[in-house]
Design a protein around this motif. Structure first.
Motif, mmCIF file in Angstrom:
data_model
loop_
_atom_site.group_PDB
_atom_site.id
_atom_site.type_symbol
_atom_site.label_atom_id
_atom_site.label_comp_id
_atom_site.label_asym_id
_atom_site.label_seq_id
_atom_site.Cartn_x
_atom_site.Cartn_y
_atom_site.Cartn_z
ATOM 1 N N GLY A 75 -10.986 -0.856 11.230
ATOM 2 C CA GLY A 75 -10.180 -2.033 11.542
ATOM 3 C C GLY A 75 -11.005 -3.302 11.500
ATOM 4 N N THR A 76 -10.515 -4.320 12.216
ATOM 5 C CA THR A 76 -11.256 -5.584 12.259
ATOM 6 C C THR A 76 -12.153 -5.618 13.487
ATOM 7 O OG1 THR A 76 -9.656 -6.831 13.591
ATOM 8 C CG2 THR A 76 -9.277 -6.762 11.192
ATOM 9 N N ILE A 77 -13.221 -6.349 13.369
ATOM 10 C CA ILE A 77 -14.169 -6.480 14.472
ATOM 11 C C ILE A 77 -13.520 -7.226 15.642
ATOM 12 C CG2 ILE A 77 -15.389 -8.638 13.936
ATOM 13 C CD1 ILE A 77 -17.197 -5.343 14.516
ATOM 14 N N GLU A 78 -12.592 -8.139 15.337
ATOM 15 C CA GLU A 78 -11.895 -8.888 16.396
ATOM 16 C C GLU A 78 -11.023 -7.961 17.236
ATOM 17 O OE1 GLU A 78 -13.210 -11.664 13.263
ATOM 18 O OE2 GLU A 78 -12.021 -9.814 13.159
ATOM 19 N N ASP A 79 -10.318 -7.035 16.573
ATOM 20 C CA ASP A 79 -9.495 -6.066 17.308
ATOM 21 C C ASP A 79 -10.372 -5.148 18.144
ATOM 22 O OD1 ASP A 79 -7.176 -7.122 16.261
ATOM 23 O OD2 ASP A 79 -6.886 -5.532 14.768
ATOM 24 N N LEU A 80 -11.519 -4.754 17.599
ATOM 25 C CA LEU A 80 -12.438 -3.913 18.350
ATOM 26 C C LEU A 80 -12.947 -4.649 19.587
ATOM 27 C CD1 LEU A 80 -14.040 -1.251 18.595
ATOM 28 C CD2 LEU A 80 -15.845 -2.367 17.260
ATOM 29 N N LEU A 81 -13.309 -5.914 19.446
ATOM 30 C CA LEU A 81 -13.777 -6.711 20.581
ATOM 31 C C LEU A 81 -12.711 -6.762 21.670
ATOM 32 C CD1 LEU A 81 -15.736 -8.620 22.030
ATOM 33 C CD2 LEU A 81 -14.789 -10.486 20.661
ATOM 34 N N THR A 82 -11.467 -7.001 21.295
ATOM 35 C CA THR A 82 -10.362 -7.040 22.260
ATOM 36 C C THR A 82 -10.244 -5.713 22.996
ATOM 37 O OG1 THR A 82 -9.185 -8.644 20.917
ATOM 38 C CG2 THR A 82 -7.873 -7.415 22.509
ATOM 39 N N ASP A 83 -10.306 -4.605 22.250
ATOM 40 C CA ASP A 83 -10.180 -3.269 22.824
ATOM 41 C C ASP A 83 -11.338 -2.957 23.773
ATOM 42 O OD1 ASP A 83 -8.982 -0.606 23.014
ATOM 43 O OD2 ASP A 83 -10.686 0.071 21.803
ATOM 44 N N LEU A 84 -12.565 -3.222 23.346
ATOM 45 C CA LEU A 84 -13.735 -2.917 24.170
ATOM 46 C C LEU A 84 -13.787 -3.795 25.416
ATOM 47 C CD1 LEU A 84 -16.470 -2.409 21.422
ATOM 48 C CD2 LEU A 84 -15.036 -0.685 22.533
ATOM 49 N N ALA A 86 -11.187 -4.998 27.024
ATOM 50 C CA ALA A 86 -10.169 -4.460 27.929
ATOM 51 C C ALA A 86 -10.674 -3.220 28.656
ATOM 52 C CB ALA A 86 -8.889 -4.138 27.152
ATOM 53 N N LYS A 87 -11.559 -2.462 28.008
ATOM 54 C CA LYS A 87 -12.118 -1.239 28.608
ATOM 55 C C LYS A 87 -13.377 -1.526 29.417
ATOM 56 C CE LYS A 87 -10.156 1.764 25.104
ATOM 57 N NZ LYS A 87 -10.410 2.569 23.896
ATOM 58 N N LYS A 88 -13.723 -2.803 29.573
ATOM 59 C CA LYS A 88 -14.872 -3.247 30.367
ATOM 60 C C LYS A 88 -16.198 -2.643 29.889
ATOM 61 C CE LYS A 88 -12.211 -4.238 34.570
ATOM 62 N NZ LYS A 88 -11.166 -4.864 33.858
#
Length: 126
Positions: A75-84, A86-88
Protein backbone atom coordinates in the motif's frame (compact mmCIF):
# COMPACT_ATOMS: atom_id res chain seq x y z
CA UNK A 1 27.28 -14.71 -2.12
CA UNK A 2 24.11 -13.90 -4.03
CA UNK A 3 21.21 -12.90 -1.78
CA UNK A 4 19.88 -12.84 1.74
CA UNK A 5 18.14 -16.13 2.42
CA UNK A 6 17.04 -15.73 6.03
CA UNK A 7 17.00 -13.13 8.83
CA UNK A 8 16.35 -13.91 12.49
CA UNK A 9 16.10 -11.50 15.42
CA UNK A 10 16.72 -12.76 18.94
CA UNK A 11 14.02 -11.37 21.25
CA UNK A 12 13.60 -11.23 25.01
CA UNK A 13 9.96 -12.39 25.11
CA UNK A 14 8.82 -14.44 22.12
CA UNK A 15 5.08 -14.02 22.87
CA UNK A 16 5.32 -10.22 23.25
CA UNK A 17 7.28 -9.94 20.00
CA UNK A 18 4.98 -12.40 18.20
CA UNK A 19 1.99 -10.25 19.20
CA UNK A 20 3.76 -7.11 17.95
CA UNK A 21 4.75 -8.55 14.58
CA UNK A 22 1.43 -10.29 13.90
CA UNK A 23 -1.30 -8.17 15.51
CA UNK A 24 0.30 -4.75 15.14
CA UNK A 25 2.42 -5.05 11.98
CA UNK A 26 0.35 -7.68 10.17
CA UNK A 27 2.97 -10.37 9.51
CA UNK A 28 1.54 -13.89 9.07
CA UNK A 29 2.99 -16.85 10.98
CA UNK A 30 4.39 -19.70 8.89
CA UNK A 31 3.85 -23.39 9.58
CA UNK A 32 7.65 -23.62 9.98
CA UNK A 33 7.38 -21.99 13.43
CA UNK A 34 8.27 -23.93 16.58
CA UNK A 35 8.35 -23.25 20.36
CA UNK A 36 11.67 -21.42 20.03
CA UNK A 37 11.04 -19.40 16.88
CA UNK A 38 8.23 -17.66 15.05
CA UNK A 39 8.88 -17.79 11.31
CA UNK A 40 6.81 -15.45 9.16
CA UNK A 41 5.30 -16.38 5.80
CA UNK A 42 7.10 -15.31 2.66
CA UNK A 43 6.79 -15.85 -1.08
CA UNK A 44 9.11 -18.22 -2.92
CA UNK A 45 12.29 -16.39 -3.83
CA UNK A 46 12.02 -13.86 -1.01
CA UNK A 47 14.11 -13.86 2.15
CA UNK A 48 12.46 -15.58 5.10
CA UNK A 49 12.24 -13.70 8.40
CA UNK A 50 11.82 -14.89 12.00
CA UNK A 51 12.00 -13.92 15.64
CA UNK A 52 13.44 -16.41 18.08
CA UNK A 53 14.37 -17.07 21.69
CA UNK A 54 17.93 -16.00 22.53
CA UNK A 55 20.81 -18.18 21.36
CA UNK A 56 23.07 -16.51 23.92
CA UNK A 57 22.41 -14.30 26.93
CA UNK A 58 20.91 -10.98 25.80
CA UNK A 59 19.96 -9.71 29.25
CA UNK A 60 21.04 -6.10 29.80
CA UNK A 61 22.17 -5.84 26.17
CA UNK A 62 20.97 -3.15 23.76
CA UNK A 63 19.65 -4.99 20.74
CA UNK A 64 19.58 -3.92 17.12
CA UNK A 65 22.42 -1.39 17.17
CA UNK A 66 23.72 -0.99 13.64
CA UNK A 67 21.12 -3.30 12.07
CA UNK A 68 18.05 -2.24 10.14
CA UNK A 69 15.68 -4.56 8.28
CA UNK A 70 13.76 -3.20 5.27
CA UNK A 71 10.36 -4.48 4.21
CA UNK A 72 8.64 -3.45 0.97
CA UNK A 73 4.94 -2.69 1.39
CA UNK A 74 2.04 -3.05 -1.05
CA UNK A 75 0.00 0.00 0.00
CA UNK A 76 1.00 3.60 0.54
CA UNK A 77 3.39 4.73 3.22
CA UNK A 78 0.83 7.35 4.33
CA UNK A 79 -1.79 4.66 5.01
CA UNK A 80 0.79 2.62 6.89
CA UNK A 81 1.70 5.65 9.04
CA UNK A 82 -1.98 6.18 9.89
CA UNK A 83 -2.39 2.50 10.81
CA UNK A 84 0.78 2.28 12.93
CA UNK A 85 0.00 5.57 14.72
CA UNK A 86 -3.47 4.25 15.63
CA UNK A 87 -1.80 1.12 17.06
CA UNK A 88 0.57 3.30 19.15
CA UNK A 89 3.70 1.85 17.55
CA UNK A 90 6.95 3.76 18.19
CA UNK A 91 7.73 5.62 14.97
CA UNK A 92 11.17 7.15 14.46
CA UNK A 93 10.98 10.46 12.65
CA UNK A 94 8.62 11.02 9.75
CA UNK A 95 8.09 9.71 6.23
CA UNK A 96 11.34 10.02 4.27
CA UNK A 97 11.82 10.20 0.52
CA UNK A 98 14.83 8.13 -0.57
CA UNK A 99 16.26 7.14 -3.96
CA UNK A 100 14.34 3.84 -3.54
CA UNK A 101 10.98 5.32 -2.54
CA UNK A 102 9.21 6.53 0.60
CA UNK A 103 10.21 5.02 3.94
CA UNK A 104 8.94 4.89 7.49
CA UNK A 105 10.99 3.56 10.40
CA UNK A 106 9.57 1.90 13.55
CA UNK A 107 11.01 0.23 16.64
CA UNK A 108 9.96 -3.20 17.86
CA UNK A 109 9.65 -4.15 21.58
CA UNK A 110 13.36 -5.08 21.76
CA UNK A 111 14.59 -1.91 20.05
CA UNK A 112 15.22 -3.37 16.58
CA UNK A 113 14.56 -0.79 13.86
CA UNK A 114 12.40 -1.78 10.90
CA UNK A 115 12.15 0.28 7.73
CA UNK A 116 9.02 -0.01 5.60
CA UNK A 117 9.47 0.99 1.97
CA UNK A 118 6.90 2.09 -0.59
CA UNK A 119 9.04 1.60 -3.71
CA UNK A 120 9.00 4.07 -6.59
CA UNK A 121 6.90 2.57 -9.38
CA UNK A 122 9.99 2.06 -11.55
CA UNK A 123 11.78 0.20 -8.70
CA UNK A 124 9.05 -2.38 -8.09
CA UNK A 125 10.10 -5.91 -8.80
CA UNK A 126 13.83 -5.20 -8.44
Amino acid sequence: MRRLEFASLQVRDLEVSKDFYTNKLGFEVSEMSNPYACVFKYNKGEASFAIRTPISNIDDKELGIGVQLWFAIDGTIEDLLTDLTAKKIAILGTINTTPFGKTLIVKDPDGYTLTFLQPHAENEGH
